[in-house]
Motif scaffolding. Structure first.
Motif, PDB file in Angstrom:
ATOM      1  N   GLY A 414      60.885  25.123  67.295  1.00 24.20           N
ATOM      2  CA  GLY A 414      59.646  25.866  67.545  1.00 24.20           C
ATOM      3  C   GLY A 414      58.858  26.079  66.275  1.00 24.20           C
ATOM      4  O   GLY A 414      59.406  26.067  65.176  1.00 24.20           O
ATOM      5  N   SER A 415      57.541  26.271  66.454  1.00 23.96           N
ATOM      6  CA  SER A 415      56.737  26.636  65.286  1.00 23.96           C
ATOM      7  C   SER A 415      56.663  28.166  65.264  1.00 23.96           C
ATOM      8  O   SER A 415      57.231  28.825  66.116  1.00 23.96           O
ATOM      9  CB  SER A 415      55.349  26.014  65.395  1.00 23.96           C
ATOM     10  N   ASN A 446      51.160  24.846  58.687  1.00 23.62           N
ATOM     11  CA  ASN A 446      50.622  23.504  58.968  1.00 23.62           C
ATOM     12  C   ASN A 446      51.668  22.418  58.710  1.00 23.62           C
ATOM     13  O   ASN A 446      51.798  21.463  59.477  1.00 23.62           O
ATOM     14  CB  ASN A 446      49.379  23.221  58.120  1.00 23.62           C
ATOM     15  N   LEU A 447      52.395  22.622  57.642  1.00 26.34           N
ATOM     16  CA  LEU A 447      53.415  21.643  57.293  1.00 26.34           C
ATOM     17  C   LEU A 447      54.495  21.599  58.376  1.00 26.34           C
ATOM     18  O   LEU A 447      54.911  20.521  58.828  1.00 26.34           O
ATOM     19  CB  LEU A 447      54.032  22.041  55.949  1.00 26.34           C
ATOM     20  N   VAL A 448      54.939  22.769  58.806  1.00 19.38           N
ATOM     21  CA  VAL A 448      55.984  22.819  59.836  1.00 19.38           C
ATOM     22  C   VAL A 448      55.458  22.167  61.118  1.00 19.38           C
ATOM     23  O   VAL A 448      56.169  21.376  61.760  1.00 19.38           O
ATOM     24  CB  VAL A 448      56.445  24.283  60.098  1.00 19.38           C
ATOM     25  N   LEU A 452      57.071  18.920  63.009  1.00 20.65           N
ATOM     26  CA  LEU A 452      57.491  18.932  64.410  1.00 20.65           C
ATOM     27  C   LEU A 452      56.818  17.807  65.187  1.00 20.65           C
ATOM     28  O   LEU A 452      57.416  17.180  66.053  1.00 20.65           O
ATOM     29  CB  LEU A 452      57.182  20.292  65.045  1.00 20.65           C
ATOM     30  N   GLU A 453      55.560  17.569  64.830  1.00 18.95           N
ATOM     31  CA  GLU A 453      54.829  16.468  65.467  1.00 18.95           C
ATOM     32  C   GLU A 453      55.496  15.134  65.132  1.00 18.95           C
ATOM     33  O   GLU A 453      55.743  14.303  66.002  1.00 18.95           O
ATOM     34  CB  GLU A 453      53.405  16.458  64.924  1.00 18.95           C
ATOM     35  N   ASP A 454      55.811  14.957  63.846  1.00 19.82           N
ATOM     36  CA  ASP A 454      56.467  13.717  63.403  1.00 19.82           C
ATOM     37  C   ASP A 454      57.800  13.519  64.120  1.00 19.82           C
ATOM     38  O   ASP A 454      58.162  12.415  64.502  1.00 19.82           O
ATOM     39  CB  ASP A 454      56.726  13.751  61.891  1.00 19.82           C
ATOM     40  N   LEU A 455      58.489  14.628  64.280  1.00 18.15           N
ATOM     41  CA  LEU A 455      59.800  14.567  64.930  1.00 18.15           C
ATOM     42  C   LEU A 455      59.641  14.110  66.380  1.00 18.15           C
ATOM     43  O   LEU A 455      60.359  13.229  66.861  1.00 18.15           O
ATOM     44  CB  LEU A 455      60.466  15.951  64.881  1.00 18.15           C
TER      45      LEU A 455
END
Ligand SMILES: Nc1ncnc2c1ncn2[C@@H]1O[C@H](COP(=O)(O)OP(=O)(O)OP(=O)(O)O)[C@@H](O)[C@H]1O
Ligand SMILES: [Mg+2]
Length: 744
Positions: A414-415, A446-448, A452-455
């Motif tokens: 989760g973010s 933003n980094l997290v 998560l998007e990349d994952l």
């Protein structure tokens, strides 16, 4: 006639004065014995409650200072405070610290000598015991012999308080349920007027209720602090987005300097592997798991507590009562890393709570991998299906464990604020502003979000590519019971833990008998364990062939960077070998590549874990094999690789248009025979070409190498055993350097 108000207010004022006087006395005790200026949080409330004879349930965060709630009462009143504690190591740790402060504390356990026990019992029977705090395990307390002793002390009016530390262990809803804690319910009926103090850092409302009811606590004062640990910074890193999680961990630890740390792993093999890797990177480090004998474990624990080693890599498992999980009070742990996802938020909180007990800024870093998640789900599901064959309440508790695990997954996937998620999992409603940017979700939102998007993209892509097992799921699905035991030996972990917690009723003779018995059992245990591991290994070989035949697995599961880092690890081990062999000439890069290639050929198709484990085996072999074994093997590698270079050079002389003879055709599929195969016949001489990998193929007829094998696990164990016997028989003197390497 109306009563005058004056005497009443006088009485109130007197009461207040008396309360103040008592508080001052308690603070003086704290300052005198412990050197702390004042009580923390709810310590004073708990102390005053139990001193006035009231039961008290005390929920305070990890490192919050719960021990003080029974240590001060022990100093405030003549008599004994009985402390029930789940771990021998934990009792030792606390008793030692108290003794250093001149406080009369003792513990009774099977690890004590008979003489020491007799002394303690004499003191307890004396009618005027000097012991103020007596620590015992729950097993001991419920034995008839010890209960009779307690009743005697109680009838003399000398038992002031019963403190149950880590009280959540009493509840099967809790994450660390321990059946022997359940039996503590008999304490109230045997010792009715003695106040009970239950202490824990990790109890959700259902567990709290269970604890209070099980201990038959009477209208207890319920003290509940916030679970928040403001000095811990929470962060998650994504293994699937990292080139090399080992290197990342190593760099992180190095960047913090020479700090004290704990790294938690799921499996023993990874624990050993990671510890070796960190040591090779210059980090003062040791592994700690149930596979080590008691002596080794105690020595690692002592070395860590006394700062001889800085980092401990410890396993966590169901029912493993690891000293590194609860209670142990080393104040200056600056970072706690989870290298695999924990099984629940409670476990995570308990373990990450080892950080920053001195209240100074510290870190919790969790490496999350989708493989790990799926593996844990598999394990939990497996335990659900196992337990569903027993009772329905067990089944329900197993299902709860899957639900609990989901919260942990949400924490990782989760973010938003991680701290908020931790606190909410314990039913504490907070706003994200409480965090004050002390988690990666708040500090780098933003980094997290991008990670998560990349994952998600990476997972979707892999699935779209039709890879049958990008992650561990299908491999874990394929794991049968025995193979599972190789990865995750729950029973073995539990039996290992028994050594830490078992106890007798404190009678001298029984102690001796028990000790002999337990030694026999542990002897039997070792051979059984080895037999089991060998079975698992044989099973693996069988299934490995099945894997090869069905050819269902994804060839790309082991990435190039991963292989590169394995080569680097092997190269580091080779450098050590070179030093040990007085600068014996080793072609570092080529030898490392050769060895890595062998690991890859053997396990590349099966999966990362097996591959990693084989690399670790090879590193272990390099650090433990005898000089002659190493020289034979490495000379052979050197010879075959140099011949290969020669053959490549000669190939360059062949005109491009000239067709290759059959013997010169490059190999398109891996050689049929596995160089690590368990068949030890001398297969390399006549058929060397088909048995070695394409990249190190010696020229046919021109050179015949005889490569000594790196043993499989069981061969390794057996050969060490045989060597041990041989050494014992002949009392042969081995070189000092070699000895040193073997101790490592
Ligand atoms: N009033 C106080 N002031 C300062 N330090 C304290 C105080 N009370 C306790 N401590 C210290 O805090 C540290 C943690 O205490 P303790 O081991 O009792 O924690 P705990 O609540 O039992 O944690 P855990 O749940 O992890 O076992 C100890 O080093 C202890 O000496
Ligand atoms: Mg504690």
């Amino acid at each position: 006639m109306q009563k005058s108000a004056l005497p009443l207010s006088d009485a109130n004022a007197n009461k207040k004065r008396e309360e103040l006087r008592r508080k001052e006395t308690l603070v003086k005790l704290l300052r005198w014995h412990f050197g702390y200026p004042d009580f923390r949080d709810m310590q004073l409330d708990a102390i005053q409650a139990v001193l006035s004879g009231k039961d008290c349930f005390c929920l305070m965060p990890t490192g919050g200072g719960k021990s003080m709630c029974y240590q001060i009462p022990a100093l405030a009143k003549a008599g004994i405070v009985l402390v029930v504690c789940p771990l021998i190591a934990l009792m030792e740790n606390q008793v030692m610290a108290l003794k250093e402060k001149g406080i009369a504390a003792e513990f009774l356990s099977s690890t004590k000598t008979t003489d020491a026990k007799v002394k303690i019992h004499e003191d307890l029977d004396s009618g005027k015991p000097s012991t103020r705090l007596l620590y015992v395990t729950p097993e001991l307390i419920t034995t008839p012999g010890f209960m009779t002793k307690l009743t005697k002390i109680y009838t003399r009016g000398l038992l002031n308080l019963i403190a149950i530390d880590e009280a959540h262990c009493i509840s099967s809803w809790g994450h660390d349920f321990r059946p022997s804690y359940r039996k503590l319910s008999s304490l109230r009926s045997h010792l009715p007027d003695v106040p009970i103090l239950a202490l824990t850092a990790t109890a959700v409302p259902k567990v709290q209720k269970d604890v209070v009811e099980s201990l038959q606590m009477q209208n207890p004062l319920m003290l509940k602090s916030s679970f928040n640990r403001p000095n811990i910074y929470y962060e998650v890193r994504y293994k699937d987005l990292l080139d090399d999680a080992y290197a990342d961990l190593s760099n992180t630890l190095k960047s913090l300097g020479d700090v004290c740390a704990i790294v938690y792993c799921l499996e023993r093999s990874m624990c050993d592997d990671l510890s070796t890797n960190l040591s090779q990177n210059g980090i003062s480090c040791a592994a700690y798991h149930a596979g080590l004998n008691n002596k080794m474990r105690t020595s690692v624990l002592d070395d860590w507590i006394s700062s001889k080693i800085k980092v401990v890599v410890a396993t966590v498992a169901f029912g493993l009562w690891s000293s590194f999980r609860m209670g142990i009070d080393r104040k200056d742990v600056r970072i706690v890393c989870h290298f695999n996802i924990p099984k629940s938020m409670e476990a995570f909180y308990q373990e990450s709570g080892r950080a920053g007990r001195d209240q100074l800024p510290s870190r919790s870093l969790l490496y999350y991998g989708v493989d790990d998640r799926k593996r844990m789900e598999f394990i939990l599901r497996k335990s659900v299906s196992k337990k569903s064959q027993s009772s329905s309440s067990q089944e329900e508790s197993s299902k709860m464990s899957l639900i609990a695990f989901n919260l942990m997954v949400e924490y990782c996937e989760g973010s938003g604020c991680r701290r908020k998620r931790v606190l909410e999992s314990f039913g504490e409603q907070v706003t994200a502003s409480l965090c004050g940017k002390t988690c990666d979700g708040c500090r780098h939102p933003n980094l997290v979000a991008r990670y998560l998007e990349d994952l998600t993209t990476a997972c979707a892509l892999r699935q779209k590519n039709g890879s049958s097992r990008v992650f561990m799921t299908s491999s874990t699905d394929a794991i049968n019971g025995e193979q599972l035991s190789e990865f995750w030996n729950q029973d073995e972990e539990a039996s290992g833990s028994e050594e830490d917690i078992s106890d007798s009723d404190g009678n001298g003779n029984e102690v001796v008998n028990n000790l002999t018995r337990s030694k026999l059992q542990s002897k039997l245990g070792v051979s059984e364990k080895l037999a089991m591991l060998q079975r698992a290994e044989e099973n693996f070989y069988r299934n490995n062939n099945a894997y090869k035949q069905s050819n269902k697995v994804d060839k790309n599961a082991i990435s190039d960077p991963m292989r590169g880092s394995s080569r680097q690890r092997l190269q580091n081990a080779l450098k050590q070998v070179q030093q040990r062999l007085d600068n014996f000439k080793i072609e570092m890069e080529t030898s490392a590549s050769f060895l890595e290639e062998e690991c890859y050929k053997k396990y590349g198709k099966v999966g990362k874990s097996f591959y990693y484990s084989q690399v670790a085996s090879t590193v272990r072999w390099l650090t433990t094999a005898s000089s002659s074994e190493l020289i034979n093997r490495l000379s052979a590698i050197n010879a075959s690789t140099s011949m290969n270079v020669l053959s490549e050079a000669e190939n360059l002389l062949i005109p491009a248009n000239q067709p290759l003879t059959p013997a010169e055709q490059p190999l398109t599929s891996p050689p049929a025979l596995d160089p690590y195969a368990r068949d030890t016949s001398n297969e390399h001489s006549g058929t060397a070409r088909s048995e070695t990998s394409a990249c190190v193929l010696p020229m046919e007829g021109s050179f015949s190498t005889n490569l000594p094998q790196i043993p499989s696990f069981s061969e390794f164990v057996n050969s060490r055993k045989a060597k041990g016997d041989q050494l014992h028989d002949t009392k042969r003197h081995s070189s000092r350097v070699e000895k040193k390497m073997r101790i490592q």
